[in-house]
Design a protein around this motif. Structure first.
Motif, PDB file in Angstrom:
ATOM      1  N   HIS A   1      62.736 -94.732 116.496  1.00 40.83           N
ATOM      2  CA  HIS A   1      63.085 -94.240 117.811  1.00 40.83           C
ATOM      3  C   HIS A   1      62.820 -92.902 117.887  1.00 40.83           C
ATOM      4  CE1 HIS A   1      65.034 -93.073 121.554  1.00 40.83           C
ATOM      5  NE2 HIS A   1      65.903 -92.399 121.083  1.00 40.83           N
ATOM      6  N   LEU A   2      63.386 -92.110 117.033  1.00 35.65           N
ATOM      7  CA  LEU A   2      63.084 -90.729 116.755  1.00 35.65           C
ATOM      8  C   LEU A   2      61.668 -90.171 116.533  1.00 35.65           C
ATOM      9  CD1 LEU A   2      66.353 -89.576 115.161  1.00 35.65           C
ATOM     10  CD2 LEU A   2      65.996 -89.414 117.710  1.00 35.65           C
ATOM     11  N   SER A   3      61.209 -91.047 115.900  1.00 36.14           N
ATOM     12  CA  SER A   3      59.786 -90.850 115.316  1.00 36.14           C
ATOM     13  C   SER A   3      58.709 -91.088 116.657  1.00 36.14           C
ATOM     14  CB  SER A   3      59.123 -91.748 114.308  1.00 36.14           C
ATOM     15  OG  SER A   3      59.929 -91.261 113.055  1.00 36.14           O
TER      16      SER A   3
ATOM     17  N   ASP B   1      77.279-101.015 117.234  1.00 32.58           N
ATOM     18  CA  ASP B   1      76.157-101.813 116.211  1.00 32.58           C
ATOM     19  C   ASP B   1      74.707-102.089 116.985  1.00 32.58           C
ATOM     20  OD1 ASP B   1      78.203-103.602 113.904  1.00 32.58           O
ATOM     21  OD2 ASP B   1      78.975-102.673 115.964  1.00 32.58           O
ATOM     22  N   TYR B   2      74.750-102.247 118.142  1.00 33.73           N
ATOM     23  CA  TYR B   2      73.345-102.673 118.566  1.00 33.73           C
ATOM     24  C   TYR B   2      72.702-101.436 119.519  1.00 33.73           C
ATOM     25  CZ  TYR B   2      75.941-106.712 117.729  1.00 33.73           C
ATOM     26  OH  TYR B   2      76.657-108.004 116.997  1.00 33.73           O
ATOM     27  N   GLY B   3      73.245-100.236 119.203  1.00 34.82           N
ATOM     28  CA  GLY B   3      72.925 -99.099 120.016  1.00 34.82           C
ATOM     29  C   GLY B   3      71.332 -98.442 119.515  1.00 34.82           C
ATOM     30  N   PHE B   4      71.276 -98.479 118.007  1.00 29.62           N
ATOM     31  CA  PHE B   4      69.974 -98.016 117.645  1.00 29.62           C
ATOM     32  C   PHE B   4      68.601 -98.917 117.836  1.00 29.62           C
ATOM     33  CE2 PHE B   4      71.831 -95.008 113.872  1.00 29.62           C
ATOM     34  CZ  PHE B   4      72.116 -94.191 114.914  1.00 29.62           C
ATOM     35  N   PRO B   5      69.163-100.394 117.693  1.00 28.51           N
ATOM     36  CA  PRO B   5      67.787-101.184 117.867  1.00 28.51           C
ATOM     37  C   PRO B   5      67.636-101.140 119.524  1.00 28.51           C
ATOM     38  CG  PRO B   5      69.413-102.300 116.519  1.00 28.51           C
ATOM     39  CD  PRO B   5      70.216-100.891 116.993  1.00 28.51           C
TER      40      PRO B   5
END
Length: 716
Positions: free
Chosen positions: A55-57, A525-529
């Protein structure tokens, strides 16, 4: 040139040892790459952190700068955005490589680069450990150390395909930084000392741009300087030129100051006085001659160095026990919750093993008992001490301090980062080489040269035994597929049984009315994805920012009050409202021995509730057991006709949204679940539901239901 100096010393001779070095490095790179690809996933991301890296990339690739504030995370107190949880170069590298390869004509997408990058980076490990082993001991040790990078499972886990996060940089920069400083210590020429010291300081600075816990290395270096100065002063072996090998540390500060956005530098600035500690200690006798009341300069030096060391150590201990309100991260321990606990446990692959201290996590990192024999039972600390007594030097003192410190960390942390493995590997290699020398293989080799490869009698027994020991250690530890459960499966978001998340993300991406302006609430737990794979913003993510908001909402008992909490209250407190909420069945299911751990127990813990608040006659013995799972999780195991549903859970908002028709085995009663367009409790409009689950157990109906928060007077 700096780059080729590590190979330059003996390259002209092309000796057998150097040929073995090249063979060891190349073969370890090839074998390690094969293992990391085979134990990874080439089309999916593993675990959760790689999703944030991806995401950050994407942000870096679009804007060519790093994201300082998390633009897609719900505001915190007073409407403030959280900072990005990863240093800038972790997301700059994938973006830069993607652009570079595409300019060369390769058609690579960013996600592919993120997936394969840890394998590429881990390919450097054999060279790095060869270099460190060579500088600490000799080239033979370097050869074995390179080989050990494909023997100990953690070296494979950390670089497997699809698992890109900060761990790979930790295992690269820790030994590299130490190796460069040891190379400086080993030089006689002051210019060369300074040159290698500058390289060490540069590596130390760059490390901070890849890992927020870079302060740990400052702590280890600080204690190492302290140990060396103390011992060298008492042994009268301190030298003022030692400081030349430490001056490179100063180079790290402008690098960190210019780029780093995550951590304050005040703590690590305390390392600067220690850089000059050896020089001051070396000059004290000379300076003492000018002071009439000092009769013996050497004794005076010992007294001053001892006093200074006691002050630093005492300050670190008092800070550790929170008796000093000082952030001394660069000196070492920063309260009980920082370097010793959080830094160690922050990023570790303890999934499925629980959080443990001591020998068990050691064995997980080193492999089976075969590999555990050398690093633990023979005790590298004793071996290093023995070598230090035989030949005192600065590099050996640093090695002893760092290996001892990281070994003790195994017993201080409830979660395990195998820092000990990352530093102890050259010592283990040295022990293996020493064992071979004891067995007399050097003499056997000389005989084989003279007798054209013939080995007779007792020599043959020793050769056979040695080969057997090496093969036993290697093949009981080598992380072959499935052998040690090293293989990590793709992140649970890809699994239908864990919530059909991918189809949910597709829904968010395909609905033209949903944008990054919309905030979606799920468990953290599911925030990054969700941020990486869908076009929405999230209320909480794996940094656990705003986790208390999600926990409070899911554990509330009144559906209307819960709606008002996410809309009116959040608008007043944070300046934003929540737009969508997730009902996820898998979150509340507890099946022993599986990935379904009844995470709603953790939700209850964060919300600071207990069963007695939901059930008045709940047994007193359970009232304060906030971390227990069963009162807030649906228990199920194979063979049960119907899952056990605890009453405290049924009183919660979570249960009403995730199980609107109750937990039904198989496909029973799925017609009772609401349809898309229905509005529950006046405020929760069903806008999406996943396909009916065909798994046995409490997943009947849709594994995930997405609700839009609406007002009954204006349901659109």
């Amino acid at each position: 040139m700096f780059t080729f100096d590590i190979f330059k010393d003996d390259s002209e001779e092309q000796s057998l040892t150097r040929k073995l070095s090249i063979f060891s490095i190349i073969s370890s790179i090839l074998l390690g790459t094969w293992l990391r690809i085979g134990m990874g996933t080439l089309d999916k991301l593993q675990k959760f952190d790689p999703f944030e890296m991806y995401h950050l990339s994407k942000y870096w690739l679009a804007h060519w700068t790093f994201q300082k504030k998390d633009l897609y995370l719900f505001p915190g107190s007073n409407g403030e955005l959280s900072g990005v949880g990863y240093p800038p170069l972790t997301h700059a590298i994938p973006a830069t490589l993607t652009k570079f390869f595409n300019l060369l004509g390769f058609n690579l997408d960013l996600k592919t680069v993120v997936i394969i990058l840890p394998v590429f980076l881990a390919a450097f490990l054999p060279l790095i450990y060869w270099f460190l082993g060579k500088e600490l001991y000799n080239e033979k040790v370097g050869i074995v150390a390179a080989f050990l990078t494909v023997v100990f499972p953690e070296f494979i886990r950390v670089g497997r395909a699809g698992a890109y996060d900060t761990n790979i940089y930790i295992v690269i920069f820790l030994p590299l930084t130490l190796g460069l400083f040891v190379k400086s210590f080993n030089q006689e020429n002051l210019v060369k000392k300074t040159k290698w010291s500058i390289l060490g300081g540069t590596a130390l600075g760059l490390f901070g741009l890849f890992w927020a816990g870079y302060t740990l290395m400052f702590a280890l270096i600080a204690f190492s300087i302290l140990t060396y100065t103390f011992l060298a002063s008492w042994l009268d072996k301190i030298k003022e030129e030692d400081t030349y090998s430490l001056l490179g540390i100063l180079v790290s500060y402008p690098i960190l100051l210019y780029f780093h956005s995550l951590s304050s530098l005040e703590g690590v600035l305390l390392v600067i006085p220690l850089i000059f500690f050896p020089y001051i200690a070396a000059k004290i006798p000379e300076w003492s001659e000018k002071v009439s009341w000092i009769k013996n300069g050497l004794k005076f030096r010992k007294a001053i160095v001892t006093l200074g060391s006691l002050i630093v150590v005492t300050g670190a201990v008092l800070t550790y026990y929170e008796l000093l309100p000082v952030d001394v991260r660069g000196i070492g321990l920063v309260k009980k919750t920082a370097v010793i606990h959080q830094t160690i446990g922050e990023l570790q692959p303890t999934f499925g093993k629980g959080f443990q201290k001591g020998a068990v996590p050691l064995q997980n990192a080193f492999g089976t008992w075969g590999a555990l024999i050398l690093p633990v039972i023979i005790l590298p600390i004793i071996y290093i001490t023995y070598k230090l007594i035989k030949q005192f030097n600065m590099g050996r003192t640093f090695e002893l301090t760092i290996v001892s410190f990281t070994f003790l960390m195994n017993f201080a942390a409830a979660r395990f980062l195998p820092l000990y493995l990352f530093f102890v590997t050259p010592v283990v290699a040295a022990e293996i080489v020493a064992l071979l020398e004891i067995l007399g293989l050097k003499n056997i080799r000389e005989k084989m040269k003279k007798e054209y490869g013939k080995v007779k009698g007792f020599d043959l027994i020793k050769v056979t035994f040695t080969i057997f020991v090496i093969l036993t250690i290697s093949f009981t530890s080598l992380p072959l597929a499935g052998g040690l459960n090293v293989q990590q499966y793709p992140s649970g978001v890809y699994a239908e049984s864990n919530g059909a998340w991918i189809s949910t993300f597709d829904f968010f991406n395909q609905d033209e009315n949903i944008t990054r302006e919309d905030y979606v609430l799920s468990w953290w737990d599911y925030g990054f994805p969700m941020k990486a794979l869908s076009n929405v913003s999230v209320v909480t993510d794996n940094t656990q920012a705003n986790a208390e908001v999600a926990a409070k909402f899911y554990m509330m008992q009144n559906m209307t009050e819960a709606y008002e909490y996410l809309t009116e209250n959040m608008s007043e407190q944070r300046g934003e409202e929540v737009d969508y909420v997730i009902g996820n069945k898998a979150l509340g299911i507890y099946i022993p021995g599986t990935i379904y751990g009844g995470k709603t127990g953790a939700v209850a813990t964060v919300a600071q509730v207990n069963p007695s608040e939901y059930v008045s006659d709940w047994p007193n013995s359970a009232k304060n057991r906030l971390s227990q799972q069963l009162p807030f999780a649906i228990y199920y195991r194979s063979g049960m006709n119907y899952p056990n549903v605890p009453k405290p859970l049924t009183e919660t908002v979570y249960y009403n949204l995730a199980f609107p028709a109750g937990p039904t085995p198989g496909l029973m009663n799925i017609t009772q679940e609401p349809e898309v367009g229905d509005i529950l409790y006046d405020h929760y409009k069903v806008v999406y539901k996943t396909n009916n689950s065909k798994q046995p157990g409490p997943w009947g109906g849709s594994a995930i239901t997405v609700y839009k928060l609406v007002n009954e007077t204006n349901p659109t």
